[in-house]
Design a protein around this motif. Structure first.
Motif, PDB file in Angstrom:
ATOM      1  N   LEU A  99       0.831  -1.207   0.000  1.00 57.35           N
ATOM      2  CA  LEU A  99       0.000   0.000   0.000  1.00 57.35           C
ATOM      3  C   LEU A  99       0.865   1.256   0.000  1.00 57.35           C
ATOM      4  N   ARG A 100       1.932   1.247   0.779  1.00 54.63           N
ATOM      5  CA  ARG A 100       2.834   2.405   0.801  1.00 54.63           C
ATOM      6  C   ARG A 100       3.531   2.564  -0.546  1.00 54.63           C
ATOM      7  N   LEU A 101       3.933   1.432  -1.147  1.00 53.09           N
ATOM      8  CA  LEU A 101       4.570   1.460  -2.464  1.00 53.09           C
ATOM      9  C   LEU A 101       3.623   2.047  -3.502  1.00 53.09           C
ATOM     10  N   THR A 102       2.365   1.613  -3.446  1.00 50.07           N
ATOM     11  CA  THR A 102       1.359   2.110  -4.383  1.00 50.07           C
ATOM     12  C   THR A 102       1.145   3.607  -4.200  1.00 50.07           C
ATOM     13  N   ARG A 103       1.121   4.035  -2.942  1.00 47.80           N
ATOM     14  CA  ARG A 103       0.939   5.468  -2.669  1.00 47.80           C
ATOM     15  C   ARG A 103       2.149   6.277  -3.144  1.00 47.80           C
ATOM     16  N   TYR A 104       3.340   5.713  -3.021  1.00 49.17           N
ATOM     17  CA  TYR A 104       4.534   6.403  -3.507  1.00 49.17           C
ATOM     18  C   TYR A 104       4.494   6.553  -5.027  1.00 49.17           C
ATOM     19  N   TRP A 105       4.038   5.499  -5.722  1.00 56.36           N
ATOM     20  CA  TRP A 105       3.891   5.625  -7.182  1.00 56.36           C
ATOM     21  C   TRP A 105       2.905   6.735  -7.504  1.00 56.36           C
ATOM     22  N   PHE A 106       1.780   6.741  -6.812  1.00 51.43           N
ATOM     23  CA  PHE A 106       0.758   7.752  -7.048  1.00 51.43           C
ATOM     24  C   PHE A 106       1.319   9.153  -6.843  1.00 51.43           C
ATOM     25  N   GLY A 107       2.183   9.306  -5.849  1.00 52.78           N
ATOM     26  CA  GLY A 107       2.779  10.607  -5.559  1.00 52.78           C
ATOM     27  C   GLY A 107       4.027  10.904  -6.364  1.00 52.78           C
ATOM     28  N   LYS A 108       4.355  10.029  -7.325  1.00 52.40           N
ATOM     29  CA  LYS A 108       5.513  10.197  -8.208  1.00 52.40           C
ATOM     30  C   LYS A 108       6.831  10.258  -7.442  1.00 52.40           C
ATOM     31  N   SER A 109       6.937   9.472  -6.395  1.00 57.92           N
ATOM     32  CA  SER A 109       8.191   9.421  -5.647  1.00 57.92           C
ATOM     33  C   SER A 109       9.269   8.734  -6.475  1.00 57.92           C
ATOM     34  N   MET A 110      10.492   9.213  -6.355  1.00 61.21           N
ATOM     35  CA  MET A 110      11.605   8.639  -7.092  1.00 61.21           C
ATOM     36  C   MET A 110      11.933   7.246  -6.568  1.00 61.21           C
ATOM     37  N   ASN A 111      12.383   6.384  -7.472  1.00 57.43           N
ATOM     38  CA  ASN A 111      12.687   4.999  -7.104  1.00 57.43           C
ATOM     39  C   ASN A 111      13.686   4.916  -5.952  1.00 57.43           C
ATOM     40  N   GLU A 112      14.725   5.742  -6.012  1.00 54.42           N
ATOM     41  CA  GLU A 112      15.775   5.677  -4.998  1.00 54.42           C
ATOM     42  C   GLU A 112      15.218   5.991  -3.611  1.00 54.42           C
ATOM     43  N   PHE A 113      14.316   6.967  -3.544  1.00 57.95           N
ATOM     44  CA  PHE A 113      13.710   7.314  -2.258  1.00 57.95           C
ATOM     45  C   PHE A 113      12.909   6.139  -1.703  1.00 57.95           C
ATOM     46  N   VAL A 114      12.132   5.488  -2.575  1.00 57.00           N
ATOM     47  CA  VAL A 114      11.290   4.374  -2.133  1.00 57.00           C
ATOM     48  C   VAL A 114      12.150   3.207  -1.661  1.00 57.00           C
ATOM     49  N   VAL A 115      13.229   2.932  -2.388  1.00 61.18           N
ATOM     50  CA  VAL A 115      14.146   1.860  -1.991  1.00 61.18           C
ATOM     51  C   VAL A 115      14.675   2.107  -0.584  1.00 61.18           C
ATOM     52  N   ASN A 116      15.104   3.329  -0.323  1.00 64.00           N
ATOM     53  CA  ASN A 116      15.678   3.660   0.982  1.00 64.00           C
ATOM     54  C   ASN A 116      14.631   3.686   2.085  1.00 64.00           C
ATOM     55  N   ASP A 117      13.436   4.175   1.764  1.00 64.39           N
ATOM     56  CA  ASP A 117      12.411   4.308   2.796  1.00 64.39           C
ATOM     57  C   ASP A 117      11.797   2.964   3.174  1.00 64.39           C
ATOM     58  N   ALA A 251      -0.838   5.374 -20.752  1.00 66.62           N
ATOM     59  CA  ALA A 251      -2.050   5.125 -19.966  1.00 66.62           C
ATOM     60  C   ALA A 251      -1.975   5.829 -18.614  1.00 66.62           C
ATOM     61  N   GLU A 252      -0.792   5.825 -18.000  1.00 62.71           N
ATOM     62  CA  GLU A 252      -0.635   6.532 -16.727  1.00 62.71           C
ATOM     63  C   GLU A 252      -0.931   8.016 -16.901  1.00 62.71           C
ATOM     64  N   TYR A 253      -0.384   8.601 -17.969  1.00 63.70           N
ATOM     65  CA  TYR A 253      -0.638  10.022 -18.223  1.00 63.70           C
ATOM     66  C   TYR A 253      -2.133  10.272 -18.404  1.00 63.70           C
ATOM     67  N   MET A 254      -2.792   9.404 -19.172  1.00 61.22           N
ATOM     68  CA  MET A 254      -4.221   9.590 -19.432  1.00 61.22           C
ATOM     69  C   MET A 254      -5.034   9.471 -18.149  1.00 61.22           C
ATOM     70  N   TRP A 255      -4.680   8.494 -17.296  1.00 62.03           N
ATOM     71  CA  TRP A 255      -5.425   8.325 -16.044  1.00 62.03           C
ATOM     72  C   TRP A 255      -5.222   9.538 -15.144  1.00 62.03           C
ATOM     73  N   ARG A 256      -3.981   9.982 -15.047  1.00 59.28           N
ATOM     74  CA  ARG A 256      -3.705  11.149 -14.196  1.00 59.28           C
ATOM     75  C   ARG A 256      -4.393  12.397 -14.753  1.00 59.28           C
ATOM     76  N   ARG A 257      -4.409  12.543 -16.068  1.00 58.51           N
ATOM     77  CA  ARG A 257      -5.058  13.706 -16.660  1.00 58.51           C
ATOM     78  C   ARG A 257      -6.557  13.682 -16.381  1.00 58.51           C
ATOM     79  N   SER A 258      -7.157  12.492 -16.433  1.00 61.63           N
ATOM     80  CA  SER A 258      -8.594  12.401 -16.154  1.00 61.63           C
ATOM     81  C   SER A 258      -8.903  12.799 -14.719  1.00 61.63           C
ATOM     82  N   ASN A 259      -7.878  12.750 -13.864  1.00 57.78           N
ATOM     83  CA  ASN A 259      -8.026  13.182 -12.472  1.00 57.78           C
ATOM     84  C   ASN A 259      -7.318  14.513 -12.226  1.00 57.78           C
TER      85      ASN A 259
END
Length: 289
Positions: A99-117, A251-259
């Protein structure tokens, strides 16, 4: 008490999921059940009755579905994972980490930050970010609707991403499939589009070698060209689209744009609903993905 107040503030932040995990496995399962991410019941394949959610120590989720019957007619002992057929299936990560990983993707967190966190492997982050984009792909396909109609205008334009090229036949086929007859279509003067008037469309053109807006009809393709530019800016820094993942990034861009590109909690809850639609929780062995 301070932790309790924070725990109740929002159910869509990485901090919430961190605190949720600290409440124990049962609290985690209750929450994902409430959100429709895992089933709240499971049918025993032997007796067709509801199985019981039973604690099982030493497992990552701490609980499993279980049915034990000792009758002479149909004795059985059946166990099923609470994750079966869900967004969390086939992963060794805890539900809260996912769930945290999914939320980080949603928030456009950088991969390196997620790895460390999260203290997880970089490849794991890359894989889960890809899974998140795949949800966007399915959502875009399932929620797509035809464009245009009488009195409506649709702009079309080409843009080069990598080395993909589509012939005249395929482009016109896509137009027929997704744009309603009677639509006013605005395009450049590419010869492949000359047949559109014969396909039931009102076709206007703009000669981009001379102008960006036709002086007589006022036709232009500024909106779609602006969209392509925004997509390319969004892809800047990503190389995966060259390796066959362009569709998922689009598809990610389109989904984010729709929101409206808003990374707010309400939109994240909508994304969780999209996950639940793509991965509807299995309530029996007979249910297929």
């Amino acid at each position: 008490m301070a932790c309790e107040r924070k725990f109740n503030e929002s159910e869509a932040t990485t901090g919430f999921f961190l605190l949720l995990g600290q409440q124990g496995n049962k609290a985690v399962l209750d929450w994902v059940m409430k959100e429709g991410l895992i089933p709240s019941r499971y049918e025993c394949p032997k007796c067709k009755k509801d199985m019981r959610l039973v604690e099982r120590k030493g497992t990552i989720d701490g609980f499993e579905w279980r049915c034990r019957v000792q009758s002479k007619e149909n004795p059985h002992f059946v166990c099923r994972s609470v994750r079966k057929g869900t967004w969390f299936s086939d992963s060794r990560l805890s539900i809260c980490v996912i769930l945290r990983l999914t939320r980080y993707w949603f928030g456009k967190s950088m991969n390196e930050f997620v790895v460390n966190d999260l203290k997880i492997n970089k490849n794991t982050v890359v894989d889960w970010y890809m899974f998140c984009r795949e949800v966007c792909m399915v959502a875009c396909v399932n929620e797509s609707a035809k464009l245009g109609g009488e009195g409506k205008i649709v702009e079309i334009d080409e843009s080069l991403f990598g080395k993909m090229k589509y012939g005249k036949g395929k482009r016109v086929k896509v137009i027929r499939e997704w744009i309603l007859p009677g639509t006013t279509i605005i395009s450049d003067c590419w010869r492949a589009y000359e047949c559109l008037s014969d396909e039931g469309y009102r076709h206007l053109t703009v000669n981009h070698s001379l102008t960006f807006k036709d002086p007589e009809t006022g036709a232009h393709t500024n909106a779609i060209e602006g969209t392509w530019s925004a997509i390319k800016r969004n892809l800047k820094g990503h190389t995966a689209h060259v390796e066959g993942q362009f569709d998922s990034y689009l598809a990610e861009y389109m989904w984010r744009r729709s929101n409206e590109h808003k990374m707010i909690d309400a939109n994240f809850k909508d994304y969780l609903k999209a996950i639940a639609r793509v991965y509807p929780p299995h309530e029996s062995d007979d249910q297929k993905q």
